[in-house]
Design an enzyme around this catalytic site. Structure first.
Site, short mmCIF file in Angstrom:
data_model
loop_
_atom_site.label_atom_id
_atom_site.label_comp_id
_atom_site.label_asym_id
_atom_site.label_seq_id
_atom_site.Cartn_x
_atom_site.Cartn_y
_atom_site.Cartn_z
N THR A 26 -11.14 -6.50 -5.09
CA THR A 26 -12.30 -6.64 -5.55
C THR A 26 -12.70 -5.10 -5.51
O THR A 26 -13.33 -4.86 -6.49
CB THR A 26 -13.36 -7.53 -4.97
OG1 THR A 26 -12.42 -9.12 -4.81
CG2 THR A 26 -14.03 -7.58 -5.48
N LEU A 77 10.60 -20.71 -3.96
CA LEU A 77 9.53 -19.85 -3.25
C LEU A 77 7.94 -20.62 -3.96
O LEU A 77 8.19 -19.75 -5.64
CB LEU A 77 10.32 -18.36 -3.23
CG LEU A 77 8.96 -17.43 -2.68
CD1 LEU A 77 9.34 -17.24 -1.48
CD2 LEU A 77 9.29 -15.54 -3.22
N ARG A 83 -5.14 -1.72 9.35
CA ARG A 83 -6.17 -2.09 8.46
C ARG A 83 -6.29 -3.40 7.82
O ARG A 83 -4.79 -3.70 7.35
CB ARG A 83 -7.64 -1.30 8.67
CG ARG A 83 -6.67 -0.06 6.76
CD ARG A 83 -8.22 0.47 6.75
NE ARG A 83 -7.96 1.73 4.67
CZ ARG A 83 -7.45 2.68 4.71
NH1 ARG A 83 -7.15 3.00 6.37
NH2 ARG A 83 -6.75 3.00 4.69
N LEU A 84 -6.89 -4.44 7.38
CA LEU A 84 -7.15 -5.47 6.42
C LEU A 84 -7.61 -4.92 5.44
O LEU A 84 -7.20 -5.83 4.46
CB LEU A 84 -7.66 -6.60 7.67
CG LEU A 84 -7.27 -7.68 8.79
CD1 LEU A 84 -8.04 -7.80 8.73
CD2 LEU A 84 -5.58 -7.38 8.21
N HIS A 102 2.26 3.32 -8.92
CA HIS A 102 2.17 1.36 -9.54
C HIS A 102 3.30 0.93 -10.07
O HIS A 102 4.40 0.46 -9.43
CB HIS A 102 1.41 1.54 -9.76
CG HIS A 102 -0.60 2.05 -9.20
ND1 HIS A 102 -0.56 1.55 -7.95
CD2 HIS A 102 -1.30 2.11 -9.56
CE1 HIS A 102 -1.92 1.99 -7.80
NE2 HIS A 102 -2.14 2.55 -8.89
N ARG A 138 0.33 7.85 -2.45
CA ARG A 138 0.80 8.68 -1.98
C ARG A 138 2.25 9.18 -2.06
O ARG A 138 2.34 10.14 -2.25
CB ARG A 138 0.95 8.43 -0.19
CG ARG A 138 -0.55 8.30 -0.08
CD ARG A 138 -0.88 7.78 1.36
NE ARG A 138 -1.16 6.64 1.21
CZ ARG A 138 -1.16 5.86 1.73
NH1 ARG A 138 -1.10 5.33 3.44
NH2 ARG A 138 -1.51 3.89 1.58
N TRP A 139 3.00 8.30 -2.73
CA TRP A 139 4.12 8.06 -3.15
C TRP A 139 4.39 9.27 -4.24
O TRP A 139 5.30 9.56 -3.63
CB TRP A 139 5.12 7.04 -3.76
CG TRP A 139 6.23 6.37 -4.06
CD1 TRP A 139 7.24 6.66 -2.94
CD2 TRP A 139 6.40 6.87 -4.90
NE1 TRP A 139 8.75 6.97 -4.24
CE2 TRP A 139 8.15 6.79 -4.64
CE3 TRP A 139 6.65 7.26 -6.41
CZ2 TRP A 139 9.29 7.20 -6.07
CZ3 TRP A 139 7.53 7.09 -8.07
CH2 TRP A 139 8.58 6.87 -7.15
N ASP A 191 0.93 -1.32 -0.60
CA ASP A 191 -0.26 -0.39 0.16
C ASP A 191 0.88 1.38 -0.03
O ASP A 191 1.98 0.92 0.57
CB ASP A 191 -1.10 -0.01 1.44
CG ASP A 191 -1.94 0.81 0.81
OD1 ASP A 191 -1.98 1.36 -0.10
OD2 ASP A 191 -2.80 1.42 2.76
N GLY A 192 0.24 2.43 -0.68
CA GLY A 192 1.16 3.42 -0.38
C GLY A 192 1.25 4.18 -1.83
O GLY A 192 2.14 5.39 -1.91
C1 IPE Z 1 -5.71 -2.53 -0.21
O1 IPE Z 1 -5.43 -1.08 -0.04
C2 IPE Z 1 -5.66 -2.81 -1.49
C3 IPE Z 1 -4.23 -3.83 -1.94
C4 IPE Z 1 -2.85 -3.29 -1.45
C5 IPE Z 1 -4.70 -3.90 -3.35
P1 IPE Z 1 -6.14 -0.30 -0.71
O2 IPE Z 1 -5.44 1.38 -0.61
O3 IPE Z 1 -7.25 -0.39 -1.83
O4 IPE Z 1 -7.14 -0.05 0.79
P2 IPE Z 1 -7.77 1.29 1.75
O5 IPE Z 1 -8.61 1.06 0.22
O6 IPE Z 1 -6.53 2.07 2.39
O7 IPE Z 1 -8.47 0.37 2.28
C1 IPE Z 2 -1.01 0.55 -2.97
O1 IPE Z 2 -1.36 1.71 -3.45
C2 IPE Z 2 -1.67 -0.23 -4.47
C3 IPE Z 2 -3.29 -1.11 -4.90
C4 IPE Z 2 -4.10 -0.72 -4.02
C5 IPE Z 2 -3.34 -1.57 -6.16
P1 IPE Z 2 -2.66 2.46 -3.25
O2 IPE Z 2 -2.83 3.41 -4.58
O3 IPE Z 2 -3.63 1.98 -2.61
O4 IPE Z 2 -2.39 4.04 -2.87
P2 IPE Z 2 -2.33 5.30 -1.50
O5 IPE Z 2 -2.84 4.49 -0.93
O6 IPE Z 2 -3.85 5.30 -2.54
O7 IPE Z 2 -1.32 5.63 -1.18
MG MG Z 3 -3.91 2.29 -0.64
#
Ligand code: IPE
Ligand code: IPE
Ligand code: MG
Length: 248
Positions: free
Chosen positions: A70, A135, A198-199, A41, A28-29, A24-25
């Site tokens: 999803t 792996l 969070r999950l 991405h 924001r990066w 995740d992130g």
């Molecule tokens: C969870 O991240 C899904 C993946 C990392 C693929 P999200 O960015 O979609 O989750 P929320 O919206 O912050 O909970």
């Molecule tokens: C995780 O990064 C990748 C996917 C969910 C596909 P995000 O796209 O959720 O990045 P943030 O959370 O908005 O920074």
């Molecule tokens: Mg995210």
């Protein structure tokens, strides 16, 4: 697979057999750098390589990466198509190196929803890496924990309706047998990058007793050192699985 957390033993941890990561992130990066989200991405693909290296170096047997949920289908169409293109590129470019390293790739989730090019590429990488023993890399794509459980319930309901399964005999093992992850031990360690707590609908069944490590870094900045840090920290955890471990 040498061990399974389906019959967990309380006590001290060593190297986790199965590590799952919520990557995740990326957005924001990109925002921090004044770039469009898809650049985040793209940069995140390098971190996937780092996580795979970290897992192989640490002796982890299974690495499960949450790549696209999803719920992520509700993102803007241009972001979704950028993600599908990146998935296809990853599958096309990394196959031979992963095969060389002994990494077996599997894609788990609703693969029928993937863009045709991405779907064909993931099927090719699954074929070309089959049998890798260093792996197992599971890419969770168009996946969510609740959707997976609903799918499993449908499978079991069909077996009950056909008379093959007695409803009173349904056990946890039947549910596990109908999940995408059937046959795999549950994750021992879950890492989530970007500091979120969070999950987000990830592996809701399988994470029941998983240890959680929150990495503060945004996913594109995640390195094998961050992976190793999480694995080292796991070593100091005491897992109890609801039982009493040591007498006081
Ligand atoms: C969870 O991240 C899904 C993946 C990392 C693929 P999200 O960015 O979609 O989750 P929320 O919206 O912050 O909970
Ligand atoms: C995780 O990064 C990748 C996917 C969910 C596909 P995000 O796209 O959720 O990045 P943030 O959370 O908005 O920074
Ligand atoms: Mg995210």
């Amino acid at each position: 697979m040498s061990s399974t957390s389906r019959s967990p033993h309380p006590g001290d941890c060593s190297v986790p057999v199965h590590v799952a990561i919520i990557m995740d992130g990326n957005g924001r990066w990109a925002r921090e750098k004044g770039l469009p989200r898809h650049e985040g991405h793209r940069a995140g693909m390098k971190a996937v390589r780092e996580a795979v290296e970290g897992a192989v170096e640490s002796g982890v047997e299974i690495l499960t990466l949450f790549a696209f949920s999803t719920e992520n289908w509700q993102r803007p169409p241009d972001e979704i198509s950028a993600l599908m293109t990146l998935l296809q590129l990853y599958a096309e470019r990394e196959g031979s190196e992963l095969k060389e390293k002994g990494v077996e790739v599997r894609v788990l989730g609703e693969r029928s929803r993937l863009a045709p090019g991405a779907r064909a590429a993931v099927e090719r990488i699954e074929d070309s890496t089959r049998g890798g023993e260093a792996l197992q890399l599971n890419l969770m794509i168009s996946y969510s924990g609740r959707a997976e459980i609903v799918r499993a319930v449908r499978t079991l309901a069909r077996r009950v309706a056909s008379g093959e399964l007695d409803p009173d005999e349904v056990e946890a093992s039947h549910v596990e047998g109908a999940l995408y992850t059937t046959g795999l031990p549950d994750p021992d360690l879950l890492i989530r990058s970007s500091g979120e707590l969070r999950l987000s609908n990830f592996m809701l069944w399988q994470l029941a007793y998983t240890e959680i490590h929150i990495a503060p870094v945004l996913w594109p900045d995640f390195t094998r050192k961050d992976f190793q840090r999480a694995v080292q920290e796991f070593d100091s955890r005491e897992r109890r699985f609801g039982r009493v471990v040591s007498s006081t």
